[in-house]
Design a protein around this motif. Sequence first.
Motif, PDB file in Angstrom:
ATOM      1  N   GLY A   3     -37.287  71.498  54.476  1.00 46.92           N
ATOM      2  CA  GLY A   3     -37.042  71.086  55.854  1.00 46.92           C
ATOM      3  C   GLY A   3     -37.670  69.741  56.146  1.00 46.92           C
ATOM      4  O   GLY A   3     -38.132  69.479  57.253  1.00 46.92           O
ATOM      5  N   PHE A   4     -37.671  68.888  55.143  1.00 43.05           N
ATOM      6  CA  PHE A   4     -38.479  67.671  55.156  1.00 43.05           C
ATOM      7  C   PHE A   4     -37.633  66.465  55.526  1.00 43.05           C
ATOM      8  O   PHE A   4     -36.516  66.335  55.046  1.00 43.05           O
ATOM      9  N   PRO A   5     -38.159  65.537  56.329  1.00 42.94           N
ATOM     10  CA  PRO A   5     -39.487  65.551  56.956  1.00 42.94           C
ATOM     11  C   PRO A   5     -39.490  66.005  58.423  1.00 42.94           C
ATOM     12  O   PRO A   5     -40.527  66.013  59.054  1.00 42.94           O
ATOM     13  N   LEU A   6     -38.341  66.382  58.968  1.00 41.87           N
ATOM     14  CA  LEU A   6     -38.254  66.618  60.411  1.00 41.87           C
ATOM     15  C   LEU A   6     -38.490  68.069  60.832  1.00 41.87           C
ATOM     16  O   LEU A   6     -38.838  68.334  61.975  1.00 41.87           O
ATOM     17  N   GLY A   7     -38.252  69.014  59.926  1.00 38.74           N
ATOM     18  CA  GLY A   7     -38.406  70.421  60.273  1.00 38.74           C
ATOM     19  C   GLY A   7     -37.275  70.983  61.113  1.00 38.74           C
ATOM     20  O   GLY A   7     -37.313  72.144  61.519  1.00 38.74           O
ATOM     21  N   GLN A   8     -36.243  70.182  61.369  1.00 38.54           N
ATOM     22  CA  GLN A   8     -35.194  70.576  62.300  1.00 38.54           C
ATOM     23  C   GLN A   8     -33.999  71.226  61.607  1.00 38.54           C
ATOM     24  O   GLN A   8     -32.846  70.843  61.799  1.00 38.54           O
ATOM     25  N   THR A   9     -34.292  72.229  60.787  1.00 37.55           N
ATOM     26  CA  THR A   9     -33.249  73.091  60.237  1.00 37.55           C
ATOM     27  C   THR A   9     -33.590  74.524  60.601  1.00 37.55           C
ATOM     28  O   THR A   9     -34.728  74.838  60.954  1.00 37.55           O
ATOM     29  N   THR A  10     -32.600  75.408  60.524  1.00 41.65           N
ATOM     30  CA  THR A  10     -32.823  76.799  60.922  1.00 41.65           C
ATOM     31  C   THR A  10     -33.765  77.501  59.952  1.00 41.65           C
ATOM     32  O   THR A  10     -33.970  77.059  58.815  1.00 41.65           O
ATOM     33  N   PHE A  23     -33.439  79.631  52.488  1.00 46.25           N
ATOM     34  CA  PHE A  23     -32.514  79.375  51.371  1.00 46.25           C
ATOM     35  C   PHE A  23     -33.034  78.239  50.499  1.00 46.25           C
ATOM     36  O   PHE A  23     -33.004  78.324  49.261  1.00 46.25           O
ATOM     37  N   GLU A  24     -33.496  77.169  51.139  1.00 50.25           N
ATOM     38  CA  GLU A  24     -34.009  76.018  50.389  1.00 50.25           C
ATOM     39  C   GLU A  24     -35.238  76.408  49.572  1.00 50.25           C
ATOM     40  O   GLU A  24     -35.414  75.956  48.431  1.00 50.25           O
ATOM     41  N   VAL A  25     -36.098  77.259  50.148  1.00 51.07           N
ATOM     42  CA  VAL A  25     -37.264  77.769  49.414  1.00 51.07           C
ATOM     43  C   VAL A  25     -36.816  78.532  48.171  1.00 51.07           C
ATOM     44  O   VAL A  25     -37.307  78.290  47.060  1.00 51.07           O
ATOM     45  N   ALA A  26     -35.861  79.458  48.354  1.00 51.55           N
ATOM     46  CA  ALA A  26     -35.390  80.275  47.233  1.00 51.55           C
ATOM     47  C   ALA A  26     -34.763  79.410  46.148  1.00 51.55           C
ATOM     48  O   ALA A  26     -34.979  79.633  44.944  1.00 51.55           O
ATOM     49  N   ASP A  27     -33.977  78.403  46.560  1.00 48.02           N
ATOM     50  CA  ASP A  27     -33.323  77.511  45.607  1.00 48.02           C
ATOM     51  C   ASP A  27     -34.359  76.697  44.833  1.00 48.02           C
ATOM     52  O   ASP A  27     -34.246  76.533  43.608  1.00 48.02           O
ATOM     53  N   ALA A  28     -35.373  76.197  45.539  1.00 46.77           N
ATOM     54  CA  ALA A  28     -36.425  75.412  44.881  1.00 46.77           C
ATOM     55  C   ALA A  28     -37.202  76.269  43.882  1.00 46.77           C
ATOM     56  O   ALA A  28     -37.500  75.816  42.767  1.00 46.77           O
ATOM     57  N   ILE A  29     -37.515  77.494  44.264  1.00 51.80           N
ATOM     58  CA  ILE A  29     -38.244  78.390  43.360  1.00 51.80           C
ATOM     59  C   ILE A  29     -37.399  78.708  42.131  1.00 51.80           C
ATOM     60  O   ILE A  29     -37.893  78.694  40.995  1.00 51.80           O
ATOM     61  N   VAL A  64     -41.977  72.059  56.642  1.00 49.98           N
ATOM     62  CA  VAL A  64     -42.269  71.494  57.957  1.00 49.98           C
ATOM     63  C   VAL A  64     -41.859  72.497  59.033  1.00 49.98           C
ATOM     64  O   VAL A  64     -40.729  72.987  59.033  1.00 49.98           O
ATOM     65  N   ILE A  65     -42.773  72.809  59.939  1.00 49.76           N
ATOM     66  CA  ILE A  65     -42.450  73.705  61.043  1.00 49.76           C
ATOM     67  C   ILE A  65     -41.393  73.069  61.948  1.00 49.76           C
ATOM     68  O   ILE A  65     -41.163  71.861  61.919  1.00 49.76           O
ATOM     69  N   ASN A  66     -40.763  73.900  62.766  1.00 50.30           N
ATOM     70  CA  ASN A  66     -39.847  73.382  63.782  1.00 50.30           C
ATOM     71  C   ASN A  66     -40.688  72.869  64.946  1.00 50.30           C
ATOM     72  O   ASN A  66     -41.134  73.624  65.809  1.00 50.30           O
ATOM     73  N   ILE A  67     -40.941  71.568  64.924  1.00 51.43           N
ATOM     74  CA  ILE A  67     -41.853  70.952  65.890  1.00 51.43           C
ATOM     75  C   ILE A  67     -41.326  71.113  67.318  1.00 51.43           C
ATOM     76  O   ILE A  67     -42.087  71.359  68.251  1.00 51.43           O
ATOM     77  N   GLY A  68     -40.007  70.990  67.484  1.00 49.51           N
ATOM     78  CA  GLY A  68     -39.413  71.143  68.814  1.00 49.51           C
ATOM     79  C   GLY A  68     -39.678  72.509  69.419  1.00 49.51           C
ATOM     80  O   GLY A  68     -40.014  72.620  70.605  1.00 49.51           O
ATOM     81  N   GLU A  69     -39.547  73.553  68.592  1.00 52.59           N
ATOM     82  CA  GLU A  69     -39.814  74.912  69.088  1.00 52.59           C
ATOM     83  C   GLU A  69     -41.280  75.069  69.483  1.00 52.59           C
ATOM     84  O   GLU A  69     -41.606  75.727  70.480  1.00 52.59           O
ATOM     85  N   LEU A  70     -42.169  74.460  68.709  1.00 52.81           N
ATOM     86  CA  LEU A  70     -43.587  74.519  69.069  1.00 52.81           C
ATOM     87  C   LEU A  70     -43.833  73.809  70.394  1.00 52.81           C
ATOM     88  O   LEU A  70     -44.549  74.326  71.262  1.00 52.81           O
TER      89      LEU A  70
END
Length: 230
Positions: free
Chosen positions: A69-76, A82-88, A98-104
């Motif tokens: 989710g880099f660098p903005l964090g603005q994905t669901t 999914f991106e974590v699983a694919d990277a692993i 990156v956390i969802n900064i907008g939601e925070l």
Amino acid sequence: MTFQLSVTELANMVDHTLLKADAQKAGFEKLCQEADEYGFKMVAINSAPVALCSELLKESPVHVGAAIGFPLGQTTIAAKVFEVADAIKNGADEIDYVINIGELKEGNLAYIEQEMKKIVAACQANNVLSKVILENCYLTNEEKIAVCEIAKRVKPDFVKTSTGFGTGGATIADVKLMKETVGAEVKIKAAGGIRDFATAKAMVEAGAERLGTSSGIKIINEYKSFVKEA
């Protein structure tokens, strides 16, 4: 305060970073070679080159870390998981998301906690380290504390100050605030603007146990000179 770390120990706290949009194969080959030569802990890369770096480092103790989710964090949340699983699947053994900064900023702490739980669970299921990037330059102290308190409950391995792509990077005050909040429950990674040994030393003394930087070689060479002169 006397700086107690050996050169080897300091190097093993460095996440050697190449996150540029125009990074190419030769750059990743150089990154991995340098990380192995200097004994850095991890190469920090976007998720696309994970398979390449995993292959390059298959005989090395250096970890492969994917930025999610880099660098903005603005994905669901689903997209990040999914991106974590694919990277692993491609060989990552550390995840920095990156956390969802907008939601925070909206005060939606339940969303931040749900996101953290799902990503940390995906990492823990695969024995992969997880790091939560707050991007402190956009946050109030209250918001930083709120995320760190969530982290105390969810227990990622690290909370991290910054992506290095925001309006500001790691600060001593932020590292101290984060450490005071999480205590011994979660470790601190400082990243963004750490370009010399003096800054790296200050971050470690403030409580950081990892350093994200593209200046790791410069930092270690400066420390070698410092130790030699001491």
